[in-house]
Design a protein around this motif. Structure first.
Motif, PDB file in Angstrom:
ATOM      1  N   GLU A 205      -1.280  -1.398  -3.749  1.00 58.87           N
ATOM      2  CA  GLU A 205      -1.047  -0.136  -3.051  1.00 58.87           C
ATOM      3  C   GLU A 205       0.431   0.235  -3.064  1.00 58.87           C
ATOM      4  O   GLU A 205       0.806   1.353  -2.733  1.00 58.87           O
TER       5      GLU A 205
ATOM      6  N   SER B 126      -5.687   0.504  -9.912  1.00 59.80           N
ATOM      7  CA  SER B 126      -4.520  -0.306  -9.593  1.00 59.80           C
ATOM      8  C   SER B 126      -4.824  -1.152  -8.372  1.00 59.80           C
ATOM      9  O   SER B 126      -5.224  -0.630  -7.328  1.00 59.80           O
TER      10      SER B 126
ATOM     11  N   LEU C  82       1.000   7.789  -8.740  1.00 57.55           N
ATOM     12  CA  LEU C  82       0.585   6.525  -9.338  1.00 57.55           C
ATOM     13  C   LEU C  82       1.171   6.431 -10.748  1.00 57.55           C
ATOM     14  O   LEU C  82       0.838   7.251 -11.608  1.00 57.55           O
TER      15      LEU C  82
ATOM     16  N   GLN D 295      -5.161   4.963  -5.463  1.00 55.85           N
ATOM     17  CA  GLN D 295      -4.962   3.946  -6.495  1.00 55.85           C
ATOM     18  C   GLN D 295      -5.765   4.243  -7.766  1.00 55.85           C
ATOM     19  O   GLN D 295      -5.692   3.499  -8.728  1.00 55.85           O
TER      20      GLN D 295
END
Length: 296
Positions: free
Chosen positions: A174, A171, A69, A122
């Protein structure tokens, strides 16, 4: 594509890495790594960019960031002053869910951990009610060695896996934002420019010039590599800074906060604030103060 990777100093004889950081400011560049990361902010405040979203962070909070991420804990501007006496401290735990631990996650008894890690790619911020027990567990992992470190780590994962609260992801996308080294450096320069000048009337031409691009090319580039338009990113930076000021209780009025964060009118500030946060500035502040009073 060669990606902008931050190399975690993984020892060959360890599957779980823990580090304590005591530095003038957090690592200031957008980056990603194959390890998932659990970070407890012990001291410091700023803006967390995670994937395609940003969040204010402060001391006492704990964040889980999924493997690969893109993220950066961007310290507030005052941390970078030549004569700044500020500093940060944090504890981070890194583990690669697809590395040495992957075979353990395939055990029937540990499949739920694998599912939890997949659901958490995420990232999320740990709810306040769990901060004390989680920070204790993180310190145990950090100070342990040998097999005890792995046992303590799985106890930590078990605690996270059993959290019943609804977790809000960091976030909202995805899709992994993949950038090469040159693009990563350019995006960092853009982020830095916006974060340092958010309280001024910076135009599209200003930020395009800072990126050495035409306005049209900049808009396409920024959207492609961040998932944001320039205006939406700038608004999020400004609103996150406004939230910091509102909750710090060091402001003369909501109007003063609006103007000090780069908004020309209180009407526009209220509109953008509600769009980003889902409530008015006053409603946000009332909700925050209510939660503080309940906690006390």
């Amino acid at each position: 594509m060669k990606t902008l990777l931050f190399t975690i100093p993984v020892a060959h004889d360890k599957s779980v890495i823990s580090e304590q950081f005591n530095l003038p400011f957090f690592y200031p560049y957008l980056h990603r790594h194959k390890e998932a990361q659990l970070t407890w902010i012990q001291k410091g405040e700023g803006t967390l960019v995670a994937g395609n979203n940003m969040h204010s962070f402060k001391a006492g909070e704990i964040y889980l960031l999924g493997a690969d991420l893109p993220h950066v804990f961007k310290s507030n501007p005052e941390y970078f002053g030549a004569e700044s006496d500020k500093n940060i401290s944090a504890v981070s735990i890194f583990f690669n869910p697809n590395g040495k631990l992957s075979s353990l996650f395939e055990l029937p008894e540990l499949r739920s951990f694998k599912n939890f890690i997949q659901r958490s790619k995420q990232g999320f911020k740990l709810p306040d009610d769990y901060l004390k027990p989680m920070s204790d567990l993180m310190l145990r992992v950090d100070t342990a060695s040998g097999s005890e470190k792995v046992f303590d780590f799985f106890n930590l994962l078990n605690f996270l896996n059993n959290i019943k609260d609804q977790l809000t992801v960091l976030s909202s996308s995805e899709k992994v934002i993949n950038v090469n080294i040159d693009e990563g450096a350019r995006i960092n320069n853009i982020y830095n420019f916006i974060i340092q000048h958010y309280n001024k009337a910076i135009t599209l031409e200003d930020v395009s010039q800072a990126a050495y691009m035409t306005p049209q090319a900049f808009c396409r580039y920024f959207k492609k590599h961040t998932g944001h338009t320039y205006i939406s990113f700038l608004n999020e930076v400004r609103i996150n800074e406004a939230c910091k000021r509102l909750t710090a209780n060091k402001f003369e009025s909501i109007s003063a906060v609006a103007y000090n964060c780069g908004f020309n009118t209180i009407t526009n500030f209220n509109r953008v604030f509600k769009c980003v946060k889902g409530s008015s500035p006053k409603g946000y502040l009332d909700s925050y103060q209510k939660n503080v009073n309940v906690a006390q």
